[in-house]
Design a protein around this motif. Sequence first.
Motif, mmCIF file in Angstrom:
data_model
loop_
_atom_site.group_PDB
_atom_site.id
_atom_site.type_symbol
_atom_site.label_atom_id
_atom_site.label_comp_id
_atom_site.label_asym_id
_atom_site.label_seq_id
_atom_site.Cartn_x
_atom_site.Cartn_y
_atom_site.Cartn_z
ATOM 1 N N THR A 1 20.561 53.789 49.666
ATOM 2 C CA THR A 1 20.938 53.276 50.986
ATOM 3 C C THR A 1 21.719 54.294 51.813
ATOM 4 O O THR A 1 22.055 54.013 52.970
ATOM 5 C CB THR A 1 21.792 52.008 50.845
ATOM 6 N N ASP A 2 22.019 55.458 51.224
ATOM 7 C CA ASP A 2 22.782 56.507 51.900
ATOM 8 C C ASP A 2 24.120 55.985 52.400
ATOM 9 O O ASP A 2 24.516 56.194 53.546
ATOM 10 C CB ASP A 2 21.970 57.108 53.062
ATOM 11 N N GLN A 3 24.834 55.290 51.497
ATOM 12 C CA GLN A 3 26.130 54.722 51.846
ATOM 13 C C GLN A 3 27.166 55.054 50.778
ATOM 14 O O GLN A 3 26.825 55.213 49.604
ATOM 15 C CB GLN A 3 26.042 53.191 51.958
ATOM 16 N N PHE A 4 28.419 55.100 51.198
ATOM 17 C CA PHE A 4 29.540 55.214 50.281
ATOM 18 C C PHE A 4 30.203 53.844 50.153
ATOM 19 O O PHE A 4 30.483 53.188 51.159
ATOM 20 C CB PHE A 4 30.563 56.240 50.784
ATOM 21 N N PHE A 5 30.460 53.442 48.915
ATOM 22 C CA PHE A 5 31.081 52.135 48.697
ATOM 23 C C PHE A 5 32.419 52.041 49.413
ATOM 24 O O PHE A 5 32.757 50.997 49.979
ATOM 25 C CB PHE A 5 31.248 51.899 47.192
ATOM 26 N N THR A 6 33.174 53.120 49.413
ATOM 27 C CA THR A 6 34.498 53.110 50.034
ATOM 28 C C THR A 6 34.434 52.981 51.556
ATOM 29 O O THR A 6 35.463 52.721 52.195
ATOM 30 C CB THR A 6 35.283 54.378 49.668
ATOM 31 N N ASP A 7 33.251 53.168 52.140
ATOM 32 C CA ASP A 7 33.103 53.022 53.586
ATOM 33 C C ASP A 7 32.734 51.596 54.005
ATOM 34 O O ASP A 7 32.691 51.309 55.207
ATOM 35 C CB ASP A 7 32.018 53.964 54.109
ATOM 36 N N LEU A 8 32.458 50.723 53.037
ATOM 37 C CA LEU A 8 31.874 49.424 53.355
ATOM 38 C C LEU A 8 32.904 48.308 53.497
ATOM 39 O O LEU A 8 32.551 47.143 53.522
ATOM 40 C CB LEU A 8 30.825 49.063 52.303
ATOM 41 N N ARG A 9 34.144 48.655 53.592
ATOM 42 C CA ARG A 9 35.239 47.716 53.880
ATOM 43 C C ARG A 9 35.256 46.542 52.900
ATOM 44 O O ARG A 9 35.180 45.372 53.287
ATOM 45 C CB ARG A 9 35.168 47.245 55.329
ATOM 46 N N VAL A 10 35.380 46.910 51.620
ATOM 47 C CA VAL A 10 35.490 45.933 50.542
ATOM 48 C C VAL A 10 36.962 45.815 50.154
ATOM 49 O O VAL A 10 37.640 46.819 49.940
ATOM 50 C CB VAL A 10 34.661 46.356 49.310
ATOM 51 N N HIS A 11 37.435 44.583 50.059
ATOM 52 C CA HIS A 11 38.823 44.321 49.664
ATOM 53 C C HIS A 11 38.840 43.503 48.383
ATOM 54 O O HIS A 11 38.129 42.503 48.262
ATOM 55 C CB HIS A 11 39.554 43.540 50.760
ATOM 56 N N ASP A 12 39.635 43.921 47.414
ATOM 57 C CA ASP A 12 39.821 43.154 46.180
ATOM 58 C C ASP A 12 41.116 42.370 46.290
ATOM 59 O O ASP A 12 42.209 42.935 46.267
ATOM 60 C CB ASP A 12 39.860 44.092 44.971
ATOM 61 N N ALA A 13 40.983 41.054 46.419
ATOM 62 C CA ALA A 13 42.149 40.187 46.578
ATOM 63 C C ALA A 13 42.795 39.812 45.251
ATOM 64 O O ALA A 13 43.738 39.014 45.223
ATOM 65 C CB ALA A 13 41.756 38.919 47.344
ATOM 66 N N GLY A 14 42.289 40.381 44.144
ATOM 67 C CA GLY A 14 42.852 40.064 42.844
ATOM 68 C C GLY A 14 42.320 38.743 42.310
ATOM 69 O O GLY A 14 41.378 38.155 42.836
ATOM 70 N N ASP A 15 42.936 38.263 41.243
ATOM 71 C CA ASP A 15 42.497 37.034 40.592
ATOM 72 C C ASP A 15 43.184 35.808 41.180
ATOM 73 O O ASP A 15 44.378 35.840 41.503
ATOM 74 C CB ASP A 15 42.789 37.089 39.094
ATOM 75 N N VAL A 16 42.439 34.739 41.277
ATOM 76 C CA VAL A 16 43.005 33.425 41.555
ATOM 77 C C VAL A 16 43.295 32.799 40.196
ATOM 78 O O VAL A 16 42.384 32.396 39.468
ATOM 79 C CB VAL A 16 42.035 32.549 42.366
ATOM 80 N N ARG A 17 44.543 32.771 39.817
ATOM 81 C CA ARG A 17 44.929 32.366 38.463
ATOM 82 C C ARG A 17 44.325 31.014 38.097
ATOM 83 O O ARG A 17 44.400 30.049 38.859
ATOM 84 C CB ARG A 17 46.455 32.290 38.351
ATOM 85 N N ALA A 18 43.726 30.959 36.914
ATOM 86 C CA ALA A 18 43.065 29.738 36.468
ATOM 87 C C ALA A 18 44.009 28.882 35.623
ATOM 88 O O ALA A 18 44.947 29.387 35.007
ATOM 89 C CB ALA A 18 41.822 30.080 35.661
ATOM 90 N N TRP A 19 43.736 27.582 35.613
ATOM 91 C CA TRP A 19 44.441 26.677 34.711
ATOM 92 C C TRP A 19 43.431 25.702 34.128
ATOM 93 O O TRP A 19 42.216 25.864 34.341
ATOM 94 C CB TRP A 19 45.607 25.986 35.409
ATOM 95 N N ASP A 20 43.889 24.699 33.375
ATOM 96 C CA ASP A 20 42.975 23.933 32.523
ATOM 97 C C ASP A 20 42.439 22.660 33.157
ATOM 98 O O ASP A 20 41.948 21.778 32.460
ATOM 99 C CB ASP A 20 43.630 23.603 31.174
ATOM 100 N N ASP A 21 42.486 22.560 34.470
ATOM 101 C CA ASP A 21 41.895 21.427 35.179
ATOM 102 C C ASP A 21 40.795 21.969 36.079
ATOM 103 O O ASP A 21 41.065 22.483 37.172
ATOM 104 C CB ASP A 21 42.972 20.711 35.995
ATOM 105 N N ALA A 22 39.540 21.859 35.639
ATOM 106 C CA ALA A 22 38.434 22.479 36.359
ATOM 107 C C ALA A 22 38.272 21.959 37.782
ATOM 108 O O ALA A 22 38.127 22.767 38.712
ATOM 109 C CB ALA A 22 37.142 22.316 35.568
#
Length: 273
Positions: free
Chosen positions: A52-73
Amino acid sequence: MFPGAIADREVADYVLLGAPLDISTSFQPGTRFGPNRIRRFAESFDDYDRRTDQFFTDLRVHDAGDVRAWDDAPEYVEWLAGSVRDAVWDDAVPVVLGGEHTVTAAGVTGVEPDVFVCLDAHLDLRREYDGNEWSHATVTRRVLDELGVDEVVILGARTGSPDEWERAEAADVTVVEPEAVADWVPDFDDDQSVYLSVDIDAADPAFAPGTGTKEPFGLTSREMRDAVRAVAPRADGFDVVEVNDRDDGQAASLAAKLLREFVFSHAAGRADE
């Protein structure tokens, strides 16, 4: 942080959310380790994508981290859906890293698609499994019956109960067997919204042994890649789920690569519009 996901949240076009839910895995647990394992095994990938002739770092991707899970689905899915919806409201594409397949219900709730496309070894059309209506084996049934999706396409399914196969014969479900996935071509209306989910067990266990319910005679990694590339330009949300820590990184590496393929293909499709 997922390698290359360096954009600030305020300007992100793609928002990654880890969802380490691991409460209903029916054979081998460990999906709680999936999100960070996917991040870890993406570290060796090059930033540049030649196709695709693209750099991943140019595609404005943000990692918001984990949404902590608990035992009530149900409560967790509702909470996670709020984070997905926040990304949608900010005109970003949510990308969920699982976690057991149950978390897909949050992605679909937040995106509200018309069509749900899933790569999966299992139909996941049960109403309950072992008495649990929120089992990971019920997620596609929930998407159909409760979340307002009009159509489901399951790619690579090769096992299910008699009741599941009967449900799959209805007009709102299309099952593409593993042998036919390579020739499958998406056929969506222009006004339909699409959500894409990848259960890593769609792959043959030879390619991704690190998952909870292995099912032989599955897809190759290239077949999964091609399916993701085909759907991504039309998708408004994406997840990759059911990765655990019971291999040497094969499943996590494949999941991370498919995530990148989704972003590259989606971004390239957006640029062509």
